[in-house]
Design an enzyme around this catalytic site. Structure first.
Site, PDB file in Angstrom:
ATOM      1  N   ASP A 107     -55.145   8.178  -9.095  1.00 23.69           N
ATOM      2  CA  ASP A 107     -55.027   7.075 -10.044  1.00 23.69           C
ATOM      3  C   ASP A 107     -55.849   5.873  -9.585  1.00 23.69           C
ATOM      4  O   ASP A 107     -55.982   4.885 -10.322  1.00 23.69           O
ATOM      5  CB  ASP A 107     -53.570   6.703 -10.296  1.00 23.69           C
ATOM      6  CG  ASP A 107     -52.811   6.265  -9.044  1.00 23.69           C
ATOM      7  OD1 ASP A 107     -53.406   6.282  -7.950  1.00 23.69           O
ATOM      8  OD2 ASP A 107     -51.623   5.920  -9.174  1.00 23.69           O
ATOM      9  N   SER A 108     -56.455   5.965  -8.413  1.00 28.06           N
ATOM     10  CA  SER A 108     -57.446   4.970  -7.982  1.00 28.06           C
ATOM     11  C   SER A 108     -58.610   4.887  -8.956  1.00 28.06           C
ATOM     12  O   SER A 108     -59.389   3.927  -8.925  1.00 28.06           O
ATOM     13  CB  SER A 108     -57.955   5.302  -6.581  1.00 28.06           C
ATOM     14  OG  SER A 108     -58.361   6.664  -6.501  1.00 28.06           O
TER      15      SER A 108
ATOM     16  N   ASP B  73     -52.869  12.987  -9.672  1.00 28.80           N
ATOM     17  CA  ASP B  73     -51.846  11.950  -9.516  1.00 28.80           C
ATOM     18  C   ASP B  73     -51.049  11.778 -10.802  1.00 28.80           C
ATOM     19  O   ASP B  73     -51.617  11.761 -11.902  1.00 28.80           O
ATOM     20  CB  ASP B  73     -52.503  10.609  -9.193  1.00 28.80           C
ATOM     21  CG  ASP B  73     -52.509  10.294  -7.711  1.00 28.80           C
ATOM     22  OD1 ASP B  73     -51.740  10.918  -6.964  1.00 28.80           O
ATOM     23  OD2 ASP B  73     -53.293   9.413  -7.310  1.00 28.80           O
TER      24      ASP B  73
ATOM     25  N   LYS C 209     -49.290  14.974  -7.657  1.00 29.27           N
ATOM     26  CA  LYS C 209     -48.879  14.098  -6.549  1.00 29.27           C
ATOM     27  C   LYS C 209     -48.111  12.919  -7.126  1.00 29.27           C
ATOM     28  O   LYS C 209     -48.516  12.354  -8.152  1.00 29.27           O
ATOM     29  CB  LYS C 209     -50.075  13.595  -5.746  1.00 29.27           C
ATOM     30  CG  LYS C 209     -49.659  12.680  -4.572  1.00 29.27           C
ATOM     31  CD  LYS C 209     -50.814  12.365  -3.657  1.00 29.27           C
ATOM     32  CE  LYS C 209     -51.767  11.341  -4.221  1.00 29.27           C
ATOM     33  NZ  LYS C 209     -51.134   9.998  -4.410  1.00 29.27           N
TER      34      LYS C 209
ATOM     35  N   GLU D 237     -45.624   9.319  -5.871  1.00 28.89           N
ATOM     36  CA  GLU D 237     -45.312   8.398  -4.788  1.00 28.89           C
ATOM     37  C   GLU D 237     -43.811   8.231  -4.614  1.00 28.89           C
ATOM     38  O   GLU D 237     -43.058   8.226  -5.600  1.00 28.89           O
ATOM     39  CB  GLU D 237     -45.949   7.027  -5.072  1.00 28.89           C
ATOM     40  CG  GLU D 237     -47.464   7.068  -5.136  1.00 28.89           C
ATOM     41  CD  GLU D 237     -48.091   5.706  -5.398  1.00 28.89           C
ATOM     42  OE1 GLU D 237     -49.328   5.656  -5.520  1.00 28.89           O
ATOM     43  OE2 GLU D 237     -47.352   4.702  -5.481  1.00 28.89           O
TER      44      GLU D 237
ATOM     45  N   GLU E  83     -50.020   6.978   3.942  1.00 31.05           N
ATOM     46  CA  GLU E  83     -51.031   5.929   3.741  1.00 31.05           C
ATOM     47  C   GLU E  83     -50.666   4.649   4.480  1.00 31.05           C
ATOM     48  O   GLU E  83     -49.561   4.122   4.349  1.00 31.05           O
ATOM     49  CB  GLU E  83     -51.209   5.621   2.251  1.00 31.05           C
ATOM     50  CG  GLU E  83     -52.275   4.553   2.001  1.00 31.05           C
ATOM     51  CD  GLU E  83     -52.709   4.418   0.564  1.00 31.05           C
ATOM     52  OE1 GLU E  83     -53.565   3.547   0.287  1.00 31.05           O
ATOM     53  OE2 GLU E  83     -52.214   5.178  -0.289  1.00 31.05           O
TER      54      GLU E  83
END
Length: 277
Positions: free
Chosen positions: A49-50, A88, A118, A120, A186
């Site tokens: 999602d970056s 993501d 993925k 978070e 991270e």
């Protein structure tokens, strides 16, 4: 087995089996051409999602939508044959409930061909991870600095220092027990990353963590010098393509204004050249 020797994409269980073995290699990708460049070298490619910050100019990842992730996931998939693709789950697509997470994860996988998703979060997301895994959705977890939570974390700060180390270890243990096949660490202290890596049975993928992790990931535009708005401490620039591209564009602009481009070899004659007899 190294990515260069492999002929088909690994499965999540193959990634899990690399725990403690040859380090896993990963980068982010958002386009077909970039995916093609890294396919022979990466074990898995993350459609991160970056993309919101790197390609769309957003200030954070919070504005990234499911539609954006699907579009870029489809593009990346077209460029891969040997690396597994992980996509993501964007902010607000999974936090509400396990059922919401399943609907969106299933959509991501069905519409992109991803091998896994993925998400978070640690202890708080363990129930959701277990729910997804039980229903056939492989999950890569992500703990430590979780960019979707910057408003509650107070910015892009190192996570897990001091007393917070035990909480981060608990997050790692929770996602592993819930069934995640790997976990991204991270921006955590090196000693803590090593401690987590030794404590859980699934691979750790470091980004700003430790060389002792089971694998590493970077944002490809960071390591190639294409994204230059800022440079995190944990990024090593392997090229300065942004500077090279800007210089090339400047040369092009100069030649156009001076009428040196296009040159005779770049234009077409009125008639075809005579064929040699």
């Amino acid at each position: 087995m190294s990515a260069t020797a492999r002929k088909t994409a690994p499965l999540p269980d193959d990634i899990r089996a690399r725990k403690g073995g040859e380090p896993l290699v990963s980068l982010t990708a958002y386009t077909t051409p970039m995916a093609q460049l890294m396919d022979a070298h990466c074990d898995f490619v993350l459609v991160g999602d970056s993309v919101g910050m790197v390609l769309h100019g957003l200030e954070s990842t919070l504005g990234v939508t499911m539609e954006m992730m699907i579009l870029h996931g489809q593009a990346v998939k077209r460029g891969l044959s040997r690396a597994m693709m992980v996509v993501d789950m964007p902010f607000a697509s999974y936090e509400e409930s396990p059922a919401q997470a399943y609907r969106n994860a299933a959509r991501l996988m069905a519409e992109t061909g991803a091998g896994a998703v993925k998400l978070e979060g640690g202890v708080a997301m363990a129930e959701t991870i277990a729910f997804l895994v039980a229903r056939g959705v492989p999950v890569m977890a992500h703990i430590g600095l979780t960019p979707q939570s910057i408003n509650t974390l107070g910015g892009y700060k190192v996570q897990g220092r001091g007393a917070a180390a035990d909480r981060l270890l608990a997050d790692a243990e929770a996602v592993a027990e819930a069934g995640a096949f790997a976990v991204v660490l991270e921006k955590v202290p090196e000693t803590l990353a090593d401690r987590v890596t030794g404590a859980i049975p699934i691979p750790t993928i470091g980004i700003g963590a430790s060389a002792g992790c089971d694998g590493q990931i970077l944002v490809v535009d960071d390591m190639l010098g294409l994204f230059t708005a800022f440079k995190p401490k944990f990024v090593k620039r392997y090229a300065t393509l942004g500077e090279q591209a800007e210089a090339a564009i400047a040369d092009y602009a100069t030649e156009v204004r001076e009428r040196r481009f296009p040159a005779p070899e770049h234009v077409f004659a009125d008639t075809l050249p005579e064929q040699k007899k």
